[in-house]
Design a protein around this motif. Structure first.
Motif, PDB file in Angstrom:
ATOM      1  N   SER A  51      -6.791 -11.042  -0.844  1.00 12.76           N
ATOM      2  CA  SER A  51      -7.021  -9.609  -0.638  1.00 12.76           C
ATOM      3  C   SER A  51      -6.607  -9.173   0.775  1.00 12.76           C
ATOM      4  CB  SER A  51      -8.506  -9.307  -0.841  1.00 12.76           C
ATOM      5  OG  SER A  51      -8.789  -7.961  -0.581  1.00 12.76           O
ATOM      6  N   PRO A  52      -5.914  -8.037   0.931  1.00 17.07           N
ATOM      7  CA  PRO A  52      -5.587  -7.056  -0.114  1.00 17.07           C
ATOM      8  C   PRO A  52      -4.207  -7.287  -0.736  1.00 17.07           C
ATOM      9  CG  PRO A  52      -5.108  -6.096   2.017  1.00 17.07           C
ATOM     10  CD  PRO A  52      -5.637  -7.479   2.282  1.00 17.07           C
ATOM     11  N   LYS A  60      -4.660  -5.626  -4.258  1.00 19.91           N
ATOM     12  CA  LYS A  60      -6.017  -5.269  -4.662  1.00 19.91           C
ATOM     13  C   LYS A  60      -6.003  -4.003  -5.526  1.00 19.91           C
ATOM     14  CE  LYS A  60     -10.639  -4.193  -3.019  1.00 19.91           C
ATOM     15  NZ  LYS A  60     -11.543  -3.998  -1.853  1.00 19.91           N
ATOM     16  N   ASP A  86     -11.600  -8.604  -4.416  1.00 13.35           N
ATOM     17  CA  ASP A  86     -11.412  -9.241  -3.110  1.00 13.35           C
ATOM     18  C   ASP A  86     -11.518 -10.754  -3.261  1.00 13.35           C
ATOM     19  OD1 ASP A  86     -11.045  -7.108  -1.119  1.00 13.35           O
ATOM     20  OD2 ASP A  86     -13.068  -6.468  -1.691  1.00 13.35           O
TER      21      ASP A  86
END
Length: 343
Positions: A159-160, A169, A175
């Motif tokens: 993540s991201p 994401k 996450d």
């Protein structure tokens, strides 16, 4: 439900003429501080370590080269999974990310990797995968499912996403918890907020080489996600300097930090696990640990990042000059203050 920490080691050799730098780490006294040192640590600590071997190197260096690596890991009875730098199959070093290839090319690359896997492991199914440089994108997951079967665990996302891994994401919506995506289980590389600078939030991966020990402890203390990853590379215990090419040294500090990381995780109730034991947890609450929520956290983050980038000075002329200039400036200031007091 147990809390599990999975140690993963990307096992790869980016230069056949400099194998000690990446794989073996043979020092002047004949000790090996590369792959074998990590295996010895796993044995001494009685823990499983998950080795992701870049089997695509077989197409450039020969199958026997990769088989020697696989055989060594197998001697220590540690689990082996699939790592894949596509340029070793395609020969195109300008395209080292899987997302740089179109869907047809990705399909061919995955199939070729599967063929090599079967040559090495016969009837052993490939159950976990990590793309070289984390370089996946959304379109490749259905291809992974078709090639390796439903339920393959992919450890490429962090993540991201966006820069190296092109699964973001915004597309997958997580996450750090695991999630099924197009028939593949995405197991995120554990990330945390490690710096807020000029209004921008920076996530970092939990990494045995780059994460400071106190930073690591702070993440584990706050973490509630049941399955987390600590990443490593086959050269983690090898110390090198950019201006001493071909020379390798023992990184005793890295070894000590790794032992402390394992010990602390176990004290916090984590079971160091093999990915063969992995089970997807349904409806688990997601979490992104933020070490910069408080003022003291922000101050500590600057220190952690100072140390993180200072270690990179051994490998990068740019960072070496930067930190050299910084310490030169500090020395001059100290001398100036001392002289003021003397005179």
């Amino acid at each position: 439900m147990k809390k599990r920490l999975y140690i993963t080691v990307d096992t790869e050799c980016h230069d056949i003429n400099n194998q000690d730098r990446y794989l073996w780490g043979e020092t002047r006294d004949g000790e090996h501080w590369g792959l074998e040192k990590i295996l010895e640590e796993g044995k001494a600590l009685k823990i499983p370590i998950n080795f992701f071997v870049d089997i695509a190197e077989a197409d450039r260096y020969g199958l026997d080269f990769v088989k020697n690596v696989v055989d060594l890991i197998s001697e220590y009875k540690q689990p082996i999974f699939l790592h894949l730098h596509p340029n070793f199959i395609t020969g195109d070093d300008e395209r080292s990310y899987l997302w740089q290839y179109n869907e047809s090319e990705q399909k061919q690359i995955l199939h070729r990797a599967h063929v090599i896997w079967e040559e090495l492991f016969a009837d052993k199914k490939c159950v976990a995968f990590r793309a070289g440089r984390y370089g996946t994108d959304p379109k490749i997951y259905s291809l992974m499912r078709d090639e390796f079967g439903e339920g393959l665990v992919d450890l490429s996302y962090g993540s991201p996403g966006g820069k190296m891994c092109h699964l973001t994401k915004g597309e997958i919506g997580i996450d750090n918890v695991c999630k099924s995506y197009n028939g593949v289980i995405v197991f995120p590389n554990t990330t945390y907020v490690g710096l807020v600078l000029l209004g921008r939030t920076h996530n970092f991966g939990l990494d045995a080489a780059q994460t400071c020990l106190e930073e690591y402890k702070a993440v584990l203390k706050q973490n509630t996600v049941k399955n987390i990853i600590l990443t490593m590379h086959s050269w983690n215990f090898i110390k090198t300097w950019f201006f001493r090419k071909g020379k390798v040294y023992k990184d005793k500090a890295a070894l000590k930090r790794f032992r402390s990381m394992v010990e602390y995780a176990q004290k916090q109730g984590y079971e160091i696990s093999s990915l063969d034991e992995f089970e997807l947890i349904s409806n688990e609450s997601d979490q992104l640990v933020d070490l910069c929520e408080t003022f003291s956290g922000k101050v500590c983050a600057f220190f952690y990042n100072f140390m993180r980038f200072q270690r990179m000075g051994r490998l990068s002329p740019k960072y070496f000059k930067l930190f050299g200039a910084f310490y030169t400036f500090i020395t001059i200031v100290i001398l100036f203050v001392v002289l003021l007091f003397i005179f």
